[in-house]
Scaffold this active site. Structure first.
Site, mmCIF file in Angstrom:
data_model
loop_
_atom_site.group_PDB
_atom_site.id
_atom_site.type_symbol
_atom_site.label_atom_id
_atom_site.label_comp_id
_atom_site.label_asym_id
_atom_site.label_seq_id
_atom_site.Cartn_x
_atom_site.Cartn_y
_atom_site.Cartn_z
ATOM 1 N N SER A 162 11.161 -1.452 0.154
ATOM 2 C CA SER A 162 10.456 -0.185 -0.019
ATOM 3 C C SER A 162 11.135 0.882 0.852
ATOM 4 O O SER A 162 12.331 1.110 0.701
ATOM 5 C CB SER A 162 8.977 -0.360 0.329
ATOM 6 N N ASP A 401 6.469 -3.865 -10.758
ATOM 7 C CA ASP A 401 6.388 -2.754 -9.801
ATOM 8 C C ASP A 401 6.296 -1.420 -10.543
ATOM 9 O O ASP A 401 7.220 -1.033 -11.255
ATOM 10 C CB ASP A 401 7.622 -2.782 -8.895
ATOM 11 N N HIS A 430 4.239 -3.663 -6.624
ATOM 12 C CA HIS A 430 5.139 -3.339 -5.515
ATOM 13 C C HIS A 430 4.918 -4.237 -4.299
ATOM 14 O O HIS A 430 5.869 -4.626 -3.618
ATOM 15 C CB HIS A 430 4.954 -1.872 -5.131
#
Length: 486
Positions: A162, A401, A430
């Protein structure tokens, strides 16, 4: 374990003293904080004598090249053992018996590095909303100063998911293959998308709309908790998927433990139809005074608040609430269910978050994300920048995601020359990069054995320090949860 500074020693700060101005530091155990003399931010702002927090595991070898740099996500900390614990330990992806593992806290975070909670030397008060914009590139440059002070000569592999994946990409692009030998990026992007920017804006607006925000000049002990909690709830919905919520919660009522907790907290049940209706309508709304349901009985000007969990007793499938009707008659009312396990989960997460984060810090870090664009001020074509990343690279994407889409991972893998792409089939969206520990561990172990063979084949060294969490243990900064919490 702690590592002895070898060169360009940075002054180490007394964490106990900093805790007096930043109460959130107590959440991260075993880290160190050093003072960096100077850095010119991308914006041109010069910051002096600012803190950077970090935590290490293992021992740096004589060559200074057995280094794994782990980069944390948006609301993470330097404590990898907490949020990626099942990957940390002997013969695991992050093996302290072979690698010197370090995670450095990003600027803007409330967990030790330069942030809105830092005292401004010029004013003697916290930076608060006057905290300067810090970008992902600023983080990488500040962290490089700390690595140099530790005697690090090169990085065997930089790894992050991320926001941490953004740092990984910047490490590789900024310093090249001579310094950063390998790179792993999970669930990230070459540039922050319009979709992600929009979600960040919606979350910031939640904070701004809280009357306690006060343009960011709120007392730390009275931060805009309603806005911050709402921002966290909004963010969580982007981290998961519709199907993961449906499978986990469906239309179920909260757990027995949560209902019992609500009953203990409830001061009294409503006694009139008006109070009963008000309780359902305002369920989940909190103010400072939200300790009980205040009956209105049609009177103007009377304070009315509700507890976030007061409707548990009203909305359980077997509840029959006795109330006075508008005519004064007493009758039993069995309302349709209006309080569900999914709501309980979001409220639990919102409450958990406001006890571990700061609103100005949240604003600062989401703005950091918005600046992420590998091509910015370099070239016009993003593929041109990606083609310069010559390190062997592992790109891991999550099929479900919806925030950093799998197509964005395909784009990275397509344009980074020496990359391999792996897909995680998970319904969790995610957040799978913080939940699918076994598969992620396997993929990283294989990648390191192939590309860091001299280190992974070396005899293990004894080391001291904490190991990672079991994957079933509740994490402070990650996503592993005990289901009974909500």
């Amino acid at each position: 374990m702690s590592h002895t500074l070898k060169s360009k020693t940075l002054q180490e700060l007394d964490i106990e003293e900093i805790k007096e101005t930043n109460p959130l530091l107590k959440l991260v155990q075993g880290q160190r904080i050093v003072q960096v003399p100077e850095l010119v931010l991308e914006s041109g702002v010069v910051i002096n004598n600012f803190p950077i927090a970090y935590k290490t595991w293992g021992t740096l070898n004589e060559a200074g090249d057995n280094v794994l740099v782990i980069c944390h996500a948006l609301t993470g900390s330097a404590d990898v053992a907490d949020w990626w614990g099942p990957l940390l330990g002997n013969d695991l992806a992050f093996d302290p018996s072979r690698f010197f593992i370090i995670c450095l806290n990003s600027m803007g975070s409330p967990y030790g590095s330069f942030s809105p909670l830092t005292i401004n030397e010029e004013t003697g008060v916290r930076y608060g909303p006057e905290f300067p914009l810090c970008t992902v590139r600023d983080d990488v440059r500040a962290h490089r100063i700390v690595l140099d002070s530790l005697g690090v000569k090169s990085i065997a592999c930089v790894i992050g998911g991320s926001m941490g994946g953004m740092l990984s990409l910047e490490w590789a692009a900024m310093y090249g293959k001579e310094y950063v030998k390998n790179m792993v990026a999970l669930a990230t992007s070459a540039r922050h998308s319009a979709w992600c920017i929009s979600w960040s804006e919606a979350q910031r607006q939640s904070i701004y709309s809280d009357p306690n925000y006060l343009d960011g000049y709120y007392p730390v002990e009275e931060q805009p908790v309603a806005g911050l909690s709402a921002a966290r709830m909004s963010a969580l919905l982007t981290y998961r998927t519709r199907n993961s919520f449906e499978n986990k919660f469906s239309r179920r009522s909260p757990s027995i433990a949560q209902q019992q907790k609500a009953q203990r907290e409830e001061t009294r049940k409503p006694s009139t139809v008006s109070e009963h209706s008000l309780q359902i309508h305002n369920d989940g709304y909190k103010t400072k005074a939200s300790t009980a349901i205040a009956g209105i009985s049609g009177q103007k000007g009377q304070s009315v608040v509700s507890t976030a969990s007061s409707s548990d007793s009203l909305n359980s499938s077997t509840s029959m609430t006795s109330v006075s009707s508008v005519t004064g008659e007493v009758k039993d009312i069995k309302p349709a269910q209006t309080y569900f396990s999914a709501q309980s989960y979001l409220r639990y997460q919102g409450t958990k978050f406001i006890n571990r984060f700061d609103a100005n810090c949240y604003i600062a870090i989401t703005r950091k994300l918005d600046t992420h664009d590998l091509a910015r001020d370099r070239v016009d074509d993003i593929t041109e920048v990606l083609s310069t990343i010559q390190q062997p690279s592992l790109i891991i994407g999550i099929q479900s995601d919806g925030l950093f889409t799998y197509s964005e991972q395909e784009f990275l893998a397509e344009h980074i020359p020496k990359s391999q792409l792996e897909k995680i089939e998970s319904p969790e969206g995610h957040d799978a990069f913080l939940l699918e520990f076994k598969l992620i561990n396997k993929l990283i172990v294989q990648f390191l054995k192939t590309n860091c063979k001299a280190i992974t084949d070396a005899a293990p060294r004894a080391w001291g320090g904490d190991v990672g969490n079991d994957e079933t243990k509740t994490s402070v900064f990650g996503e592993a949860e005990e289901v009974t919490n909500w």
